[in-house]
Design a protein around this motif. Structure first.
Motif, short mmCIF file in Angstrom:
data_model
loop_
_atom_site.label_atom_id
_atom_site.label_comp_id
_atom_site.label_asym_id
_atom_site.label_seq_id
_atom_site.Cartn_x
_atom_site.Cartn_y
_atom_site.Cartn_z
N GLU A 127 84.69 98.31 15.94
CA GLU A 127 85.81 99.26 16.04
C GLU A 127 86.81 98.75 17.09
OE1 GLU A 127 86.31 102.01 18.58
OE2 GLU A 127 85.14 100.75 19.91
N GLU A 165 95.05 100.92 13.88
CA GLU A 165 93.65 100.96 13.47
C GLU A 165 93.02 102.27 13.91
OE1 GLU A 165 91.37 96.96 14.20
OE2 GLU A 165 93.00 97.18 15.63
N GLU A 166 92.36 102.95 13.02
CA GLU A 166 91.66 104.20 13.33
C GLU A 166 92.52 105.15 14.14
OE1 GLU A 166 87.64 104.21 14.24
OE2 GLU A 166 87.18 102.64 12.78
N ALA A 179 92.12 110.42 12.69
CA ALA A 179 91.46 109.27 13.29
C ALA A 179 90.38 108.75 12.34
CB ALA A 179 90.87 109.63 14.64
N ARG A 180 89.20 109.36 12.33
CA ARG A 180 88.14 108.89 11.42
C ARG A 180 87.84 109.97 10.40
NH1 ARG A 180 82.64 106.80 12.77
NH2 ARG A 180 82.61 108.35 14.41
N LYS A 181 87.68 109.56 9.16
CA LYS A 181 87.36 110.46 8.06
C LYS A 181 88.26 111.69 8.03
CE LYS A 181 82.84 108.84 7.13
NZ LYS A 181 81.52 109.02 6.64
N GLU A 226 91.01 107.09 23.68
CA GLU A 226 91.23 108.25 22.82
C GLU A 226 92.32 109.16 23.38
OE1 GLU A 226 86.68 108.42 21.15
OE2 GLU A 226 87.40 110.01 22.45
#
Lengths: 460, 592
Positions: free
Chosen positions: B397, B351-352, A271-273, B336
């Protein structure tokens, strides 16, 4: 099933081992492996079908000889044996003794993953814990059953602050209210672990401490188990033996990095980093084990320490932690470089449970207002300081100059204190009024007029 | 009967021919419940609402024949449910303090008797349509529960039970459907959560939702039937603000969905709500409240479901003719959960890591809000307030940016304000409301015709002060003209005397619309009087030092909403205070 040894390893990479041709293995089951030299290793089933079983090996799979690896599926989750004897002991991340003493023998073995607490069974934490540190007690107070992390950075004295909290924490007006401590270190250096051990010994609490250590040079995957084993011990102490347990964990960043390492091996979508999307849920499983339960007298207060990579509070680890925990104590490099100890940066620090644990009937009636006023006045003072840096202090108005002095005094006298200085909450509040008295009474609108009349030194 | 093929976290591959997507399944010896999310020939993929450890390939699996549904009937209010509508108190009695797996407890209490009064319009041999009221049950002292015909049932009512005490399972009546089958009616019915409940048509939202929070009601209003988002980084006071709304808003039913949030926050709501009185009815707030709790440590799939369970319950009360507010804390956790399952399914992340359908799922969810004409011709509304937890406080975001396009009212929380303990930390420059024209009509008719102009003037002042503050930060306050200094001071007065509101202060926690307007117009009056004097040549410094300026900042917490007479008396004295100073600057009046 648990007595059969399989030798059907198909592949091994990083910490993951694929076993073929084993039917009916339960998900989440513990695995015991014997490698080619006869050493035992531990693992966990993370994916199971009749064709292939994926096993996470805690000690890693480097140097595995696939043909000479014997695997047993124990058909139960990871369990920690618990008994009163765990107090004073030191274990590794998987709950085995590392202090040279015999293992804990107990019929009572608990699943380290625990089961989520029914939200209807929780009791709301309200009892104020006096830590003796003004920046915490006065403005971001800790409550019994709270989870309040310390956000720090490399080189900052988070360990000393955590140790000071452990030494000084007590309930107000209740001398017998001592804590037992569960200490978990993962990914930390030997020196840091020794610092805590010596600090516990010096203050004479070592017999009330249970330690779980997985140090920087020890198996990474074991770190995923360490906080869970520690919290299982804490839950036993709190809810079976009625102790008030203070759990200190360091360093959550090392934990999250271990999780990322395993996630990459598993092929999870990042997901992030590069951290997996379930980092939030995974951290929550750990943090949410703090708390209190209705009709039980024990409690678990959790103080995780985490170092923010490059001091960045928006990094996924502090960010997700902040969304789960009930506030955060932020340590800052600027104060630290000025020699202020403890370098608590108060503005981004927060305690969400403070509102229900201070004030009338808890500490003192003016406490919530004083805290709010300190925040407001210090925020204003920092604005003035920023201005002074541009136009010079000489150009400031009289009232602005008083704010500048206030900021100085606040940082040196209120935030700053000695490492062995144990201030009562009343000393903290009186000190706050001393400082607020440097400011004109009419600018203090967060405190009531009665409180101004009673405590403000400049009021008639 | 099928069996388990593979277990991968919450996802389980089953051999289960003839199942349909969305069907509920019961899996393994301990009977874990989940739903089918995909099929490939004879195999089906299911996501389970509970932790899967201990399951083995080869164990049994069975389809239950219906999609994830909720039970709708008396017994909902005052309750706390988990993400798939299991009543947490009953679960606790059965399995102890921890959530044991595979526990099956009916959502509504089966043994409790409710006093049913049939609707006088219903009699045997008459026609009933879906959504018609069969009768009523006084569920709590403040809420009458209207027993509705299930939306899809219509036909000839053969018989209806007389007034009396019944359990939810007893047959209340029978309907002969158009195809000749007989349908039994109970006090409750089931509805699948992923399908919006039908209504006749959408109405315009007209009335503002009064939350008692000044910055919301006065500056960025939300209408009953509207949709709003509260984005904010952690520590900005999102939860506090939502709890304040749940406590004080003038809806008839409040549904609070804790989706992937802290356990102690729900405990706080549970312990606090029963002690508080509804300012509009005087009854304990808990009587109109219903909680859905899936805390962050509970299984992630049930978290995804909890939002739909909440909105379906909201629609059910809307269909009874109530104004319902649903607070969802937090939609980011729901997104999430979506991402986590998508990731395990191997779907392509956009995205993300979020799947491509994030935006459309969010939009479809928010569209379930609205004010409608119900199937029985009544009117009800669902107001939806979703919290958003942007990682790192970054509003660009995916979840925040998609949400921003969907909602009408945006209450942006600011970390800077929260750090200075300015609560509620709603940023007056970033926030917006598309409902101001509709709200203005209501304020003009019910409170004061000057509302819209006063609001606009206050916002102008705040915007102007932002500009001035930038100058001050560069060159200091001395560089400003007297007029500018007074503008800055007046904006500060509005921030501290109006926008800032303490949730913990008994008096300040709730402000009636009357009090909000009284404060707003009083502070603007101070500004106008001062400006007149400044233009006459009075130095701003002298005005700033008036005792009135400190006093006015305290009015909000000194005067209760019910008792505005003393506040109005103080306001009436404002002109006189300035008159005193004016004497020094006004050109001397010609001697009489």
């Amino acid at each position: 099933m648990k007595n059969i040894e399989f030798r059907t390893a198909v592949s091994a990479q990083g910490g993951l081992l694929v076993m073929g041709g084993v039917a009916g293995v339960s998900a989440g089951s513990r695995v015991s492996l014997k490698d080619h030299v006869g050493n035992l290793r531990n693992g966990l089933v993370i994916r199971s079908s009749d064709d292939a079983v994926l096993v996470e090996v805690f000690e890693g799979t480097d140097d595995f000889d696939l043909e000479r690896t014997w695997v047993r599926f124990l058909d139960e989750p990871f369990k920690l044996p618990v008994s009163r004897d765990i107090l004073g002991r030191v274990f590794n991340g998987a709950g085995l003794p590392r202090d040279g003493r015999p293992p804990i023998i107990s019929g009572d073995r608990r699943d380290v993953n625990g089961e989520p607490l029914n939200p209807a069974a929780r009791a709301y934490p309200r009892e104020f814990i006096q830590t003796g540190i003004s920046a915490i007690d006065g403005m971001n107070s800790l409550t019994r059953g709270q989870k309040l992390p310390i956000f720090s950075g490399g080189g900052l004295p988070h360990n000393r602050v955590a140790a000071q909290i452990v030494r000084q924490a007590k309930l107000l007006g209740d001398a017998s209210s001592e804590f037992v401590v569960v200490f978990a270190a993962f990914g930390t250096s030997h020196a840091d672990a020794r610092f805590f051990q010596e600090s516990f010994e010096e203050s004479g609490v070592i017999n009330k401490v249970v330690m779980f250590l997985n140090l920087a040079d020890e198996p990474v995957i074991e770190r995923l188990l360490t906080p869970r084993a520690a919290l299982t011990a804490a839950e036993y102490l709190a809810y079976d033996l009625d102790y008030h347990v203070l759990v200190v964990m360091t360093d959550m960043t090392a934990y999250a990095e271990a999780l990322r390492e395993v996630a990459v091996l598993r092929g999870d979508v990042p997901a992030r980093k590069g951290y997996p999307g379930y980092l939030y849920s995974d951290l929550a499983e750990i943090y949410e084990r703090a708390g209190r339960i209705k009709n039980r007298s024990g409690s678990i207060t959790l103080i995780p320490v985490l170092s923010m990579p490059s001091d960045d509070i928006t990094h996924p680890i502090p960010d997700l932690t902040g969304y789960i925990t009930e506030g955060q104590i932020v340590l800052g490099r600027e104060l630290f470089n000025q020699g202020v100890y403890p370098p608590v940066t108060v503005l981004p620090s927060l305690s969400r449970l403070m509102k229900d644990g201070v004030g009338k009937n808890f500490t003192r009636e003016d406490h919530p207002h004083v805290a709010s006023q300190l925040f407001a006045s210090y925020a204003k003072a920092l604005e003035v300081r920023g201005l002074a840096a541009i136009i010079g202090a000489e150009e400031l108005s009289d009232s602005d100059r008083r704010y500048l002095e206030f900021a100085q005094g606040f940082e040196r006298r209120f935030i700053g204190q000695d490492e062995d200085e144990d201030r009562s909450v009343y000393e903290t509040l009186n000190l706050a009024w001393d400082l607020l008295s440097m400011l004109p009474a009419e600018s203090l609108i967060r405190v009531s007029e009665e409180e101004l009349a009673k405590y403000h030194k400049g009021s008639a | 009967m099928g069996k388990i093929l593979e277990i991968n976290g919450p996802l389980v591959k089953l051999q289960l021919p003839e199942t349909v997507i969305g069907e509920q399944v019961r899996v393994g010896r301990i009977g874990l419940v989940g739903e089918v999310i995909g099929r490939d020939g004879d195999t089906a993929l299911a996501q389970l609402y509970e932790d899967t450890s201990g399951l083995k390939p080869g164990e049994v699996a069975d389809g239950l024949g219906w999609p994830l549904s909720v039970e709708l009937g008396p017994g909902l209010l005052n309750a706390i449910f988990d993400g798939v509508q299991r009543p947490l108190n009953a679960v606790r009695e059965k399995s102890g303090d921890r959530m044991a797996r595979g526990v099956s407890v009916p959502s509504l209490p089966r043994d409790r008797l409710w006093h049913f009064i049939p609707d006088p319009q219903r009699h045997s041999a008459s026609h009933v349509d879906g959504g018609d009221t069969l009768g009523t049950v006084q569920e709590t002292e403040s809420i009458v529960h209207r027993i509705l015909t299930p939306p899809l049932v219509h036909g000839e009512l053969l018989d209806l039970a007389p007034e009396g005490d019944y359990t939810v399972e007893e047959v209340l009546g029978r309907v002969k459907l158009p195809d000749g089958r007989i349908e039994k009616l109970h006090m409750f019915h089931r509805w699948p959560v992923r399908i919006p409940r039908p209504f006749r048509k959408r109405d315009h939202a007209v009335k503002p939702l009064i939350t008692g929070q000044r910055i919301l009601d006065t500056f960025y209003p939300l209408l009953k039937g509207g949709k709003a988002a509260i984005p904010g980084p952690f520590g900005a006071g999102k939860t506090m603000l939502q709890q304040q709304i749940a406590r004080w808003c003038n809806a008839e039913i409040v549904i609070y969905v804790g989706c992937g949030e802290r356990g102690n926050e729900l405990t706080d709501v549970l312990e606090f709500m029963p002690e508080l009185k509804d300012p509009h009815t005087g009854r304990p707030l808990m009587e109109r409240t219903l909680l859905v709790a899936n805390t962050s440590n509970m299984p992630v799939v049930a978290r995804e479901a909890s939002i739909y369970v909440g909105i379906t319950l909201a629609e059910y009360f809307r269909d009874q003719g109530y104004d319902v507010v649903m607070v969802a804390d937090s939609t980011s956790r729901w997104a999430e959960a979506l991402r986590e399952v998508a990731g395990r399914l191997g779907q392509m992340p956009v995205e993300e890591g979020y799947p491509a359908y994030l935006g459309s799922r969010l939009a479809a969810f928010y569209e379930r809000a609205g004010r409608v004409e119900t199937l029985n011709g009544g009117h009800g509304s669902v107001t939806l307030i979703g919290a958003v937890s942007p990682p790192g406080g970054d509003f660009s975001e995916p979840v925040t940016s998609h949400t921003k396009e969907i909602i009408q009212t945006f209450w942006a929380l600011s970390k800077e304000l929260a750090d200075a303990r300015h609560y509620p930390s709603v940023d007056w420059l970033e926030s917006f409301s598309g409902y101001v024209p509709s709200a203005a009509k209501w304020w003009a008719e019910n409170i004061d015709p000057g509302w819209e102009a006063a609001r606009a003037q206050a916002l102008d002042l705040l915007a102007a002060s932002e500009e001035l503050q930038r100058i001050v930060n560069l060159v200091g306050v001395e560089a400003l003209s007297s007029e500018q200094r007074w503008t800055l001071e007046a904006a500060g007065l509005i921030k501290e005397g109006l926008l800032q509101q303490s949730a913990t202060d008994e008096v300040d926690s709730f402000s009636s619309p009357e009090k909000q307007f009284a404060l707003l117009s009083a502070l603007l009056e101070i500004f106008r009087h001062g400006m007149r004097l400044v233009k006459l040549g009075a130095p701003a410094r002298r005005l700033i030092q008036m005792p009135l300026m400190a006093q006015a900042r305290r009015w909000k917490s000194q005067h209760k909403s019910e008792d505005l007479a003393t506040l109005k008396a103080k306001i009436a004295r404002i002109p006189a205070e300035f008159e005193q100073i004016a004497l020094d600057y006004e050109p001397a009046a010609p001697a009489a």
